[in-house]
Design an enzyme around this catalytic site. Structure first.
Site, PDB file in Angstrom:
ATOM      1  N   ASP A   1       0.832  -1.211   0.000  1.00 20.87           N
ATOM      2  CA  ASP A   1       0.000   0.000   0.000  1.00 20.87           C
ATOM      3  C   ASP A   1       0.862   1.255   0.000  1.00 20.87           C
ATOM      4  O   ASP A   1       0.583   2.210  -0.727  1.00 20.87           O
ATOM      5  CB  ASP A   1      -0.940   0.016   1.212  1.00 20.87           C
TER       6      ASP A   1
ATOM      7  N   ASP B   1      -2.221  -3.070  -8.995  1.00 23.77           N
ATOM      8  CA  ASP B   1      -0.989  -2.326  -9.272  1.00 23.77           C
ATOM      9  C   ASP B   1      -1.083  -1.535 -10.566  1.00 23.77           C
ATOM     10  O   ASP B   1      -0.072  -1.231 -11.190  1.00 23.77           O
ATOM     11  CB  ASP B   1       0.200  -3.274  -9.311  1.00 23.77           C
TER      12      ASP B   1
END
Length: 193
Positions: free
Chosen positions: A95, A121
């Protein structure tokens, strides 16, 4: 027998009170609708539009392109190795890496451009009023920016890189068609690396 409406029509004070109550209810509902719209169109991790919000922006850009003829492009970005970061350092590290990349992307484009997180992603950027050469230059600059910055988590340096695919936005395009071209171009970049 009087019902409530007759009382209101005969009592101006009660009528004004009811109007004030209704205005407050409408204002509360408008705030709730705004919050629901924000939740539906923005990413919960980074301060960016999500896929749905991005597609709405893309549809608007295509409509403007058809009307005014401005050249535009879409960049589709895949952050390399995020699974390894998550597996090696945990999801908090992943994160943090996504937040770091989001900040780099936001800082690497114009305020008029739209940066979004698609999930996982993947990110996407709408570049307004650019030709293919300018879009290619921006993609190269962003690739270097991501690879060239130091990112560390809990004192451990973690290298980051990304593959970026470019698609020109054309009159008559649909959001899906542009995204598909950019996604293919991104996979071609990954294969070439």
């Amino acid at each position: 027998m009087n019902d409530g409406n007759e009382v209101l029509s005969q009592d101006p004070t009660a009528l004004w009170g009811e109007i004030a109550r209704l205005r407050a209810t409408v204002a509360r509902l408008e705030r709730q609708v705004g919050e629901l719209d924000r939740l539906a169109h923005h990413d919960p991790l980074v301060p960016l539009p999500n896929r749905r919000g991005f597609e709405r922006q893309l549809a608007g850009l295509i409509a403007r392109l058809e009307r005014y003829g401005d050249a535009s492009a879409l960049l589709f970005i895949d952050v390399d190795g995020l699974k390894i970061v998550n597996d090696s350092f945990g999801h908090d590290a992943g994160d943090a890496a996504l937040i770091h990349v989001a900040e780099l992307l936001i800082g690497g484009v114009r305020q008029s451009d739209t940066v979004a997180r698609f999930g996982g992603d993947e990110f996407a950027i709408l570049l307004e009023r650019v030709d293919l050469d300018q879009a290619t230059e921006t993609a190269a600059r962003l690739t270097d920016r991501i690879a060239g910055t130091s990112f560390s988590y809990d004192g451990t340096a973690i290298p980051l890189s990304a593959a970026i695919g470019i698609a020109e936005i054309r009159a008559g395009d649909t959001p899906e068609a542009v995204l598909a071209r950019a996604d293919r171009a991104m996979y071609e970049q990954k294969a070439a690396a």
